[in-house]
Design a protein around this motif. Structure first.
Motif, short mmCIF file in Angstrom:
data_model
loop_
_atom_site.label_atom_id
_atom_site.label_comp_id
_atom_site.label_asym_id
_atom_site.label_seq_id
_atom_site.Cartn_x
_atom_site.Cartn_y
_atom_site.Cartn_z
N ALA A 136 0.86 -1.18 0.00
CA ALA A 136 0.00 0.00 0.00
C ALA A 136 0.89 1.22 0.00
O ALA A 136 1.92 1.26 0.66
CB ALA A 136 -0.89 0.00 1.24
N LEU A 184 -7.56 4.26 -9.23
CA LEU A 184 -7.74 5.25 -8.17
C LEU A 184 -9.03 6.04 -8.37
O LEU A 184 -9.79 6.28 -7.44
CB LEU A 184 -6.56 6.23 -8.17
N ARG A 243 -1.64 2.28 -4.24
CA ARG A 243 -0.72 1.16 -4.10
C ARG A 243 0.51 1.40 -4.97
O ARG A 243 0.53 2.30 -5.80
CB ARG A 243 -1.39 -0.15 -4.49
N THR A 278 -1.93 8.93 0.98
CA THR A 278 -3.37 8.65 0.93
C THR A 278 -3.95 9.03 -0.42
O THR A 278 -5.12 8.81 -0.66
CB THR A 278 -4.09 9.43 2.03
N SER A 324 -0.71 6.70 -6.04
CA SER A 324 -0.17 5.38 -6.33
C SER A 324 1.15 5.57 -7.06
O SER A 324 1.50 6.69 -7.45
CB SER A 324 -1.14 4.58 -7.21
N GLY A 335 -10.44 2.81 -5.97
CA GLY A 335 -9.51 1.82 -5.45
C GLY A 335 -8.49 2.44 -4.51
O GLY A 335 -8.30 3.66 -4.49
N PRO A 336 -7.79 1.61 -3.72
CA PRO A 336 -6.80 2.13 -2.77
C PRO A 336 -5.49 2.49 -3.47
O PRO A 336 -5.14 1.89 -4.49
CB PRO A 336 -6.58 0.94 -1.82
#
Length: 378
Positions: free
Chosen positions: A190, A349, A356, A194, A197, A353-354
């Motif tokens: 991760a 993103l 990474r 915040t 990516s 999505g998170p």
């Protein structure tokens, strides 16, 4: 000039109200599925496209992502890397009917100003950030703006010893060690950010291939003509060169790096300085194809045969490496694939999505005619 179709045109042809068209095209309730399908079919037949300014005012996505390039303008026309990178990015975006807003600026301050303006005007939904710096203000700015982003390359300091600062272009200095790399084409972790990516290349693994190849041929004096100082990948390559040299037992003074602006002129000048030394290197690694070709030309001017008197390696393979004689040994990587990966991560993103970090496929060294054992007198 042909008139652009409007919501009124769609409503008239579909036999519905303008409000029904607005509901259907903006995925809002208030119309049946059959009516929604009919409206969208009519909109497509008429060639209707949403107005980006109106969408921005309504808080919807702009349907565009941005890419800003802060590089010396005179170096852009000769580097194939960015053309291939953009082609990969565009391939993914075009499939999703997303526009790419591209701008070239003079420096990092101007790049940050572009991000602020794009954010204020809601011109883009996210950005692809290239050329990460070792000390980079852009991640914090993009997080402050809440503007989703993917960096092409790693940000942050290079893991190295205290004497590992980027070398002065006028004075080749040893570089320092680098951290080990992870497996290719996998999700690594991760992201600590915040909002961002990252996609990155295994510079340490690539440099290990280059050094192993040259060392195996018998080279012990190796020079490195690197790119712009302050870029994270420049510092990482320099640090990786030093780490690999130490691993192979080479003395610090035998393996050196010098930074340049990536141009053929500075690549040629660095080559002249190296070859004028009392004990010149028997092999030179260049951070792009253009500088490598310029280095071959300088060696030829000085009467030094390649590879008989000097071995040459280019960091990025290209058609230029393959048509130059002798053909240049080079690191081969899928640069367009690197761009596709960056675009895919940005779209992920934007879809919620998170953040990474992912690593692209590791480059592989392609030995060609420009590398050979050093001269017998060596």
């Amino acid at each position: 000039m042909a008139r652009r179709p409007t919501i009124k045109d769609i409503a008239r042809q579909a036999g519905v109200s303008e409000s029904a068209v607005s509901f259907a095209l903006n995925n809002r309730p208030g119309v049946s599925q059959d009516t929604r399908a009919r409206i969208r079919r009519v909109a497509e037949e008429l060639g209707w496209q949403p107005n980006s300014a109106a969408r921005a005012l309504s808080g919807e996505q702009s349907g565009a992502v941005g890419l800003v390039l802060a590089r010396p303008a005179h170096t852009l026309g000769v580097e194939s890397f960015f053309l291939q990178l953009v082609s990969g990015i565009q391939e993914v975006l075009a499939a999703g009917r997303i526009a790419l807003l591209f701008q070239v600026v003079e420096d990092l301050d101007a790049e940050c100003a572009v991000y602020r303006r794009w954010w204020a005007e809601r011109r883009v939904d996210g950005v692809v950030v290239v050329d990460p710096r070792t000390d980079d203000p852009r991640p914090a700015l993009l997080e402050q703006l809440a503007l989703p982003a993917v960096t092409v390359g790693e940000t942050g300091p290079v893991c190295a010893s205290p004497d590992s600062a980027s070398p002065d272009p006028a004075s080749p200095d040893p570089a320092a060690s680098a951290a080990p790399s992870a497996a290719p084409s996998t999700v690594l972790s991760a992201s600590p950010s915040t909002a961002l990516s990252a996609v990155r290349a295994d510079d340490a693994g690539a440099m290990a291939q280059v050094l192993d190849h040259l060392y195996g041929l018998g080279h012990r004096r190796i020079a490195h003509v690197a790119g712009l100082p302050g870029l994270a990948h420049t510092d990482r390559r320099i640090a990786s060169l030093r780490a690999e040299a130490e691993r192979l037992g080479l003395a610090p003074g035998q393996v050196r790096s010098v930074t340049t602006d990536y141009s053929d002129a500075e690549g040629a000048e660095a080559t002249r300085r190296f070859l004028a030394e009392p004990q010149p290197p028997t092999a030179i690694v260049y951070d792009n194809d253009v500088m490598a070709v310029a280095g071959v030309a300088v060696a030829s001017e000085l009467g030094i045969p390649v590879p008989g008197g000097l071995s040459v390696v280019a960091w990025d393979d290209s058609a230029l490496c393959r048509v130059t004689r002798p053909r240049l040994t080079a690191l081969v990587r899928d640069t367009a694939g690197f761009g596709r990966l960056a675009a895919e991560e940005l779209l992920a993103l934007l879809a919620g999505g998170p953040p990474r970090s992912r690593e692209s496929e590791r480059p592989r060294l392609e030995p060609r005619e420009s590398t050979a054992p050093p001269p017998a007198a060596y």
